[in-house]
Design an enzyme around this catalytic site. Structure first.
Site, mmCIF file in Angstrom:
data_model
loop_
_atom_site.group_PDB
_atom_site.id
_atom_site.type_symbol
_atom_site.label_atom_id
_atom_site.label_comp_id
_atom_site.label_asym_id
_atom_site.label_seq_id
_atom_site.Cartn_x
_atom_site.Cartn_y
_atom_site.Cartn_z
ATOM 1 N N LYS A 95 0.789 -1.155 0.143
ATOM 2 C CA LYS A 95 0.056 -0.031 0.060
ATOM 3 C C LYS A 95 0.980 1.276 0.120
ATOM 4 O O LYS A 95 2.130 1.356 0.551
ATOM 5 C CB LYS A 95 -0.962 0.061 1.220
ATOM 6 C CG LYS A 95 -1.975 1.162 1.521
ATOM 7 C CD LYS A 95 -2.904 0.859 2.634
ATOM 8 C CE LYS A 95 -3.660 1.909 2.876
ATOM 9 N NZ LYS A 95 -4.530 1.599 4.384
ATOM 10 N N SER A 170 -9.564 1.757 3.483
ATOM 11 C CA SER A 170 -8.774 2.489 2.541
ATOM 12 C C SER A 170 -7.656 1.805 1.712
ATOM 13 O O SER A 170 -6.992 2.445 0.828
ATOM 14 C CB SER A 170 -7.741 3.331 3.277
ATOM 15 O OG SER A 170 -7.078 2.923 4.222
ATOM 16 N N SER A 194 -9.705 -0.865 7.524
ATOM 17 C CA SER A 194 -9.049 -0.637 6.185
ATOM 18 C C SER A 194 -8.429 -1.967 5.451
ATOM 19 O O SER A 194 -8.220 -1.740 4.026
ATOM 20 C CB SER A 194 -8.029 0.530 6.124
ATOM 21 O OG SER A 194 -8.528 1.651 6.134
#
Ligand code: GLN
Length: 494
Positions: A95, A170, A194
């Site tokens: 990420k 997210s 997330s």
């Protein structure tokens, strides 16, 4: 001439073979790799080609082509000399809030424009040491704040299962990358859901480990007492192996627990007979919960009971306080963590600034997106004198009550079973205009972050709207081993 044709045919064969085959586990990929069906270099290139062919999904902010191919060549040499690591042939994405030395990182924000990391996160070091290939950085909500990936400064990620829908957030890019088979494993971060929420929306497995099980060194902080790095993958075995490699103490993170990391990847003990499982009545009766998700959880409960496990309803009187307390506390921590982005130390500096104060003001106003600004303001407010006691202190007290009650439940039960999300992946724009509706997406996931316990989302639901959804299991702190065994049992049964 003849040899030339042979070379072309061989290349074409390998390209075609590697490209078309979708691998679903580390074991499967390594079996073909060690049978010499392809090299790590060929495999890596095939993933890069696949990422290119799915560019419109906007999953990767950058593919680390050069370093990935170089690492692949090294791993090929190690395979020849029979000393390759345990993650040889495993292509992993990170990420865009996890540092990789000499590679760009932006937390999907303009404020980190052109910033390059000077060091690698501990998790990245550990994966590389076992010969993983880090293929690139995935899109996410800006500074990991959001539930749909619509808060990225670099555009929406499309859900590969239905391009009109969000992938969740997210870690939306991470979940979408695994679902679209653009990498075998993805690393995400989970502060309030997330990893688990996008895993649920994209039909993959996602784990938020116990707070402190995995070092946070090198993860861009959002709310430090909640944040954890964790894996997303297609099955429990892969999650377990990645955890075995990533977890453990770290001199660079004093919150990382140094207790021994079990060999998670050895599933020696199957699920214990008469496992004690709790489900929270208020969660299943929550009016926002999709009826099909509710009925799937009821099916799971009935099946577990029929196998002789003890599955009981428990009270948890704080469901309505979870989301408000989470947003008071995380915004407070975020306002402090994000104060370092000032237009001076690193990242974006407004060209319109004329003096020190306007450098701060303009760089932060132009560099941060609207949601991040909202949270910084909210966090600054709840910490400000006169309001600190009313909001921040009270939020901490609520957190304590939630922790005590959750621990009380887990003293009597091995696991808590609950939905991951109230619904399936929603359409773009459906919740973006209403922050409260978006925040309520987190109702079932934040409990694990408020309390520090591990929680996993398992893709064992399919809605009549054709979208997947996850079922969530929470366990006692540091009971990942038991959680994996139980999850594997659920995955095999449903
Ligand atoms: N959706 C939650 C939020 O916006 C969770 C984010 C996260 O876990 N990073 O805060």
């Amino acid at each position: 001439m003849t040899s030339c044709y042979i070379i072309i045919a061989r290349d074409f064969f390998y390209f075609y073979f590697v490209f078309v085959k979708t691998y679903n586990s580390i074991a499967e990929i390594q079996s073909d790799l060690f049978d010499n069906k392809f090299t790590v270099t060929e495999l890596t290139k095939s993933y890069i080609d696949k990422i290119e062919s799915k560019k419109h999904l906007n999953i990767f902010l950058e593919v680390f082509e050069k370093s990935a191919v170089e690492k692949a060549a090294l791993v090929d040499e190690k395979i020849k000399s029979k000393n390759a690591g345990r993650l040889a042939g495993v292509v992993i994405s990170i990420k865009d809030n996890i540092c990789y030395k000499n590679h760009k990182i932006s937390a999907s924000s303009t404020i980190l424009d052109s910033f390059e990391s000077l060091f690698s996160a501990t998790v990245v070091e550990r994966l590389l040491a076992e010969d993983a290939i880090i293929i690139g950085r995935t899109n996410c909500d800006e500074f990991a704040m959001g539930s749909s990936n619509e808060n990225s400064a670099f555009g929406n990620v499309l859900n590969p299962l239905d391009e009109n829908r969000v992938p969740g957030g997210s870690s939306g890019g991470a979940a979408a990358a695994v679902a679209a088979d653009l990498c075998l494993v993805a690393l995400g971060t989970d502060t309030g859901g997330s990893i688990r929420q996008p895993a649920s929306f994209c039909g993959v497995v996602g784990l938020k480990p116990t707070y402190g099980r995995v070092s946070r060194y090198g993860a861009i902080a959002y709310a430090s007492s909640f944040d954890q790095i964790g894996p997303l993958a297609k099955n429990i075995e892969d999650i377990a192996l990645i955890m075995e490699i990533m977890a453990g103490g770290d001199n660079y993170d004093s919150t990382a627990a140094s207790s021994t990391v079990p060999t998670y990847s050895k599933f020696v003990n199957d699920i214990i007979p008469k496992t004690r499982i709790a489900y929270i009545k208020d969660c299943l009766e929550n009016e926002g919960l999709d009826p099909e998700i509710k009925s799937r959880i009821n099916e799971v409960i009935i099946k577990l009971k029929s196998e002789g496990h003890i599955v009981e309803e428990v009270d948890f009187p704080y469901l309505d306080y979870l989301v408000p307390a989470y947003y008071v506390l995380t915004t407070a921590e975020a306002s402090s963590n994000l104060s370092r982005y000032d237009g001076i130390t690193y990242g974006y500096r407004s060209p319109n600034a004329t003096d020190l104060e306007s450098t701060y003001k303009k760089s932060r106003s132009e560099g941060f997106g609207i949601e991040v600004q909202r949270r910084i303001m909210l966090g600054t407010f709840v910490l400000s004198s006169g309001y600190y006691e009313a909001y921040y202190s009270k939020g901490q007290k609520v957190r304590r009550l939630i922790q005590n009650k959750t621990n009380e439940i887990l003293n009597n039960y091995d696991f808590i079973l609950l939905p991951t999300t109230p619904g399936t992946a929603f359409k773009f724009g459906q919740k973006g205009e209403d922050p409260i509706a978006m925040y309520l997406e987190d109702i079932f996931t934040v409990q694990a972050n408020m309390t520090g316990i591990p929680a996993i989302s398992l893709p064992i639901g399919k809605h009549s709207n054709k979208m997947p959804f996850g079922i969530q299991v929470m366990a006692k702190k540091f009971a990942e081993q038991e959680l994996f065994c139980f999850s594997k049992h659920l995955m095999n049964s449903f």
